[in-house]
Design a protein around this motif. Sequence first.
Motif, PDB file in Angstrom:
ATOM      1  N   ILE A 271       0.934  -1.218   0.093  1.00 60.44           N
ATOM      2  CA  ILE A 271       0.159   0.142  -0.029  1.00 60.44           C
ATOM      3  C   ILE A 271       0.989   1.276   0.121  1.00 60.44           C
ATOM      4  O   ILE A 271       0.291   2.120   0.439  1.00 60.44           O
ATOM      5  N   ARG A 272       2.130   1.036  -0.356  1.00 59.77           N
ATOM      6  CA  ARG A 272       2.941   2.249  -0.403  1.00 59.77           C
ATOM      7  C   ARG A 272       2.510   3.212  -1.381  1.00 59.77           C
ATOM      8  O   ARG A 272       2.088   2.871  -2.421  1.00 59.77           O
ATOM      9  N   GLY A 273       2.626   4.638  -0.716  1.00 60.81           N
ATOM     10  CA  GLY A 273       2.087   5.705  -1.635  1.00 60.81           C
ATOM     11  C   GLY A 273       0.469   6.022  -1.659  1.00 60.81           C
ATOM     12  O   GLY A 273       0.133   7.002  -2.248  1.00 60.81           O
ATOM     13  N   LEU A 274      -0.218   5.116  -1.176  1.00 58.70           N
ATOM     14  CA  LEU A 274      -1.713   5.201  -1.051  1.00 58.70           C
ATOM     15  C   LEU A 274      -2.139   6.320  -0.116  1.00 58.70           C
ATOM     16  O   LEU A 274      -1.253   6.527   1.005  1.00 58.70           O
ATOM     17  N   LYS A 275      -3.085   7.289  -0.378  1.00 58.77           N
ATOM     18  CA  LYS A 275      -3.737   8.272   0.425  1.00 58.77           C
ATOM     19  C   LYS A 275      -4.643   7.718   1.373  1.00 58.77           C
ATOM     20  O   LYS A 275      -5.552   7.198   0.744  1.00 58.77           O
ATOM     21  N   VAL A 276      -4.547   7.856   2.561  1.00 62.08           N
ATOM     22  CA  VAL A 276      -5.594   7.477   3.494  1.00 62.08           C
ATOM     23  C   VAL A 276      -6.500   8.455   4.005  1.00 62.08           C
ATOM     24  O   VAL A 276      -5.911   9.260   4.764  1.00 62.08           O
ATOM     25  N   GLY A 277      -7.527   8.714   3.781  1.00 59.18           N
ATOM     26  CA  GLY A 277      -8.729   9.862   4.141  1.00 59.18           C
ATOM     27  C   GLY A 277      -8.986   9.576   5.633  1.00 59.18           C
ATOM     28  O   GLY A 277      -9.402   8.549   5.890  1.00 59.18           O
ATOM     29  N   ILE A 278      -8.725  10.596   6.649  1.00 59.28           N
ATOM     30  CA  ILE A 278      -9.270  10.728   7.935  1.00 59.28           C
ATOM     31  C   ILE A 278     -10.249  11.749   8.104  1.00 59.28           C
ATOM     32  O   ILE A 278     -10.042  12.891   7.998  1.00 59.28           O
ATOM     33  N   PRO A 279     -11.376  11.357   8.191  1.00 59.48           N
ATOM     34  CA  PRO A 279     -12.537  12.322   8.093  1.00 59.48           C
ATOM     35  C   PRO A 279     -12.564  13.112   9.433  1.00 59.48           C
ATOM     36  O   PRO A 279     -12.826  12.375  10.591  1.00 59.48           O
ATOM     37  N   LYS A 280     -12.399  14.385   9.526  1.00 62.10           N
ATOM     38  CA  LYS A 280     -12.353  15.170  10.792  1.00 62.10           C
ATOM     39  C   LYS A 280     -13.772  15.069  11.684  1.00 62.10           C
ATOM     40  O   LYS A 280     -13.940  14.903  12.837  1.00 62.10           O
ATOM     41  N   GLU A 281     -14.919  14.928  10.783  1.00 55.45           N
ATOM     42  CA  GLU A 281     -16.272  14.838  11.247  1.00 55.45           C
ATOM     43  C   GLU A 281     -16.639  13.458  11.960  1.00 55.45           C
ATOM     44  O   GLU A 281     -17.617  13.498  12.864  1.00 55.45           O
TER      45      GLU A 281
ATOM     46  N   SER B 129     -12.364  16.152   4.761  1.00 53.01           N
ATOM     47  CA  SER B 129     -13.738  16.788   5.275  1.00 53.01           C
ATOM     48  C   SER B 129     -14.915  16.117   4.607  1.00 53.01           C
ATOM     49  O   SER B 129     -15.028  16.149   3.469  1.00 53.01           O
ATOM     50  N   LEU B 130     -16.027  15.655   5.490  1.00 53.29           N
ATOM     51  CA  LEU B 130     -17.307  15.055   4.865  1.00 53.29           C
ATOM     52  C   LEU B 130     -18.153  15.743   5.753  1.00 53.29           C
ATOM     53  O   LEU B 130     -19.218  15.229   6.638  1.00 53.29           O
ATOM     54  N   PRO B 131     -18.603  17.070   5.264  1.00 50.71           N
ATOM     55  CA  PRO B 131     -19.454  18.097   6.153  1.00 50.71           C
ATOM     56  C   PRO B 131     -20.840  17.868   6.199  1.00 50.71           C
ATOM     57  O   PRO B 131     -21.300  18.127   7.414  1.00 50.71           O
ATOM     58  N   HIS B 132     -21.520  16.864   5.482  1.00 53.98           N
ATOM     59  CA  HIS B 132     -22.765  16.552   5.664  1.00 53.98           C
ATOM     60  C   HIS B 132     -23.118  15.278   6.722  1.00 53.98           C
ATOM     61  O   HIS B 132     -24.092  14.641   6.631  1.00 53.98           O
ATOM     62  N   THR B 133     -22.125  14.625   7.000  1.00 57.59           N
ATOM     63  CA  THR B 133     -21.941  13.359   7.670  1.00 57.59           C
ATOM     64  C   THR B 133     -23.001  13.541   9.135  1.00 57.59           C
ATOM     65  O   THR B 133     -23.559  12.677   9.206  1.00 57.59           O
ATOM     66  N   LYS B 134     -22.871  14.813   9.451  1.00 62.31           N
ATOM     67  CA  LYS B 134     -23.808  14.983  10.932  1.00 62.31           C
ATOM     68  C   LYS B 134     -25.428  14.752  10.394  1.00 62.31           C
ATOM     69  O   LYS B 134     -26.204  14.712  11.170  1.00 62.31           O
ATOM     70  N   TYR B 135     -25.712  14.875   9.044  1.00 60.82           N
ATOM     71  CA  TYR B 135     -27.346  14.611   8.594  1.00 60.82           C
ATOM     72  C   TYR B 135     -27.294  13.262   8.284  1.00 60.82           C
ATOM     73  O   TYR B 135     -28.408  12.822   8.106  1.00 60.82           O
ATOM     74  N   ALA B 136     -26.412  12.318   8.117  1.00 68.18           N
ATOM     75  CA  ALA B 136     -26.581  10.989   7.632  1.00 68.18           C
ATOM     76  C   ALA B 136     -27.449  10.212   8.444  1.00 68.18           C
ATOM     77  O   ALA B 136     -28.347   9.529   7.815  1.00 68.18           O
ATOM     78  N   LEU B 137     -27.345  10.230   9.586  1.00 72.61           N
ATOM     79  CA  LEU B 137     -28.329   9.369  10.346  1.00 72.61           C
ATOM     80  C   LEU B 137     -29.946   9.694  10.200  1.00 72.61           C
ATOM     81  O   LEU B 137     -30.725   8.936   9.983  1.00 72.61           O
ATOM     82  N   ALA B 138     -29.726  11.115  10.434  1.00 73.40           N
ATOM     83  CA  ALA B 138     -31.312  11.509  10.249  1.00 73.40           C
ATOM     84  C   ALA B 138     -32.005  11.196   8.887  1.00 73.40           C
ATOM     85  O   ALA B 138     -32.965  10.744   8.615  1.00 73.40           O
ATOM     86  N   THR B 139     -31.066  11.311   7.905  1.00 76.70           N
ATOM     87  CA  THR B 139     -31.489  11.105   6.432  1.00 76.70           C
ATOM     88  C   THR B 139     -31.877   9.551   6.044  1.00 76.70           C
ATOM     89  O   THR B 139     -32.873   9.275   5.538  1.00 76.70           O
TER      90      THR B 139
END
Length: 493
Positions: free
Chosen positions: A263-273, A305-315
Amino acid sequence: MGGLTHLTMAGALDGLAKKEFTAVELAEAHVRAVEAIRPLNAFITETPDRALEMAKASDTRRAKGEAGPMDGLPIAVKDLFCTKGVPTTAASHILDGFKPEYESTVTSNLWRDGAVMLGKVNLDEFAMGSANITSYHGNVVSPWSPGEPGNWSRQLVPGGSSGGSAAAVAARAALGATGTDTGGSIRQPASFTGIVGIKPTYGRCSRWGVVAFASSLDQAGPMTRTVEDAAIMLRSMCGFDPKDSTSVDMPVPDFRAALTGDIRGLKVGIPKEYRVDGMPAEIARIWDQGIEWLKAAGAEPVEISLPHTKYALATYYIVAPAEASSNLARYDGVRYGLRVEGSGLKEMYENTRGAGFGKEVRRRILIGTYVLSAGYYDAYYNKARQVRTRIKWDFDEAFRQCDVILTPTAPSTAFAIGEKMDDPIQMYLNDVFTVPASLAGLPGMSVPAGLGSDGLPLGLQLLGRPFDEETVLRVGQVIEKAAGTPALPPFVA
C-alpha cells in the motif's frame, strides 16, 4: 476432526486440494459445531442433511477435477435470502410457513461455486435492528458473552441485523456466512464479534431473491474470519443479474489477487467529522493505532472533510423506513405466510399485519408511511433525498484527495442484551459511522483491530471508491496483519 472448524476458507481449500480431509468430513465437523452453538440461538433452520448431500457432491466434483472456487466450504445463510424448499422467515412471524419455490441469485452463485449450506441464521426482523434483539425467533447471544453457555454472567448482543451470521462465524460453526447491509448490518456485527465483514458497492451483488427492507440501500456481502476469506467469498457472490434492475453489468475482479500487501504511496483519508463529541477514548485510540499501522506500511494519512456526515443518520432514518413501508405492504395474509382471519378482507389485513409484525417493524412502517404522506412528502422524504445526494458529493470530493478512507466501525464495543432496548434513538446511534457509506452506495469493510478495555472486539472501517473493493481489501489485510491473530471468543476459546 474438531480442528476442521478452526480453519479459514483458504486453509480449508488447501486441505481439500491436498486430500488431507474430504468435504464430507469438513461438513460433518461443522454440523456438530452448529449443534454445539444452539445456546447462542444463531440458527433459525439447520439443514444438516442438505449439507452432507452437497458435500458428497463436492467430493465427487473434486475427484473429477471439476472443483469450483468454493467447493466443499460450509457456510451459513442469513434468513433473508430465499432458498428453494427451505423455510425463509426474515425472522418474522408474518412469514411463518413460507418455503420459496426459487433460489436467490447470490445463494445460487455460491452453490454454483460449490459452497455447502449448513442452514439459515437468525437476524433482526426484516433486518431492522442493530443488536439482533427484534427477531420473532428470539435474541441471538454473542459468543463473546462471559460465563458458561446458558449461565452467562452477562449476555452480549452480536450486533445486527446480521447477528446470527456474525455469531456463527465467530463461534467457529461456519467458515463464512452471507449478510446484508442496509445501514451497517454487516460491518457493525463484524466489529462486535471480531470478524471481517464487507459491504460491496451497491449493485455489485444481486438483490434478487433477498427479502427487501430498503431497496436503494440493501446490499449483500460476506462475513468471514479473514480478509482473504472475504475476497474468496465475495468473488462468488458477485455478478451481473438481469433479474435485478440495480445490478451493475461489469466484470467481477479476482479480489484475492488484489491482496498484494503493498500500500506504499496510497493516501488514506481521515474524516475530521468522525471524531464525534463524546467518542470513547478507546475508540479514538484504536483509530489512531490504525493510522499508525498504515503509515508504517507506507501509506500517507490525509485529513478530509465530509461536512454533511452530521445529517446522515437523520437522512437514513427517513429514507429507509419510507422504502420499508412500501416494500412491506406486500405482507397482507393473502398470498403467503401468516393469515389471521377477520370478519372481512380489511380486518383480515389488519389482524395479520398487527400479529405478524414485531414492534420495531411496526415503528418503522409507521415512520415511513408518515414521511411519504401527502402533507409531509416534500418536507421529509424529498429533503432526505436531497441531503443524501449532498452526502454522496462529499465522498466524491474526498476521493479526489485520497484512495481509501479509515474510520472506526462502531462507537462502542458490544453491549448487553436489554441495555438499550427501551431507547430506539440510542440503538440507531450504533450506525453513526456506517450509515454515510450506505447512503452513498460505497464499498465498506470492518476489520478486527484489537480488544477494548473490557476485553471485547473493536473494528476499523475502510471505505473505498465505487467498485474499488480491491483497494479496500488490500488495505484491510494490511490492518489485519498489523493487528495480529484475533483472540478467540470465550465460547470457543
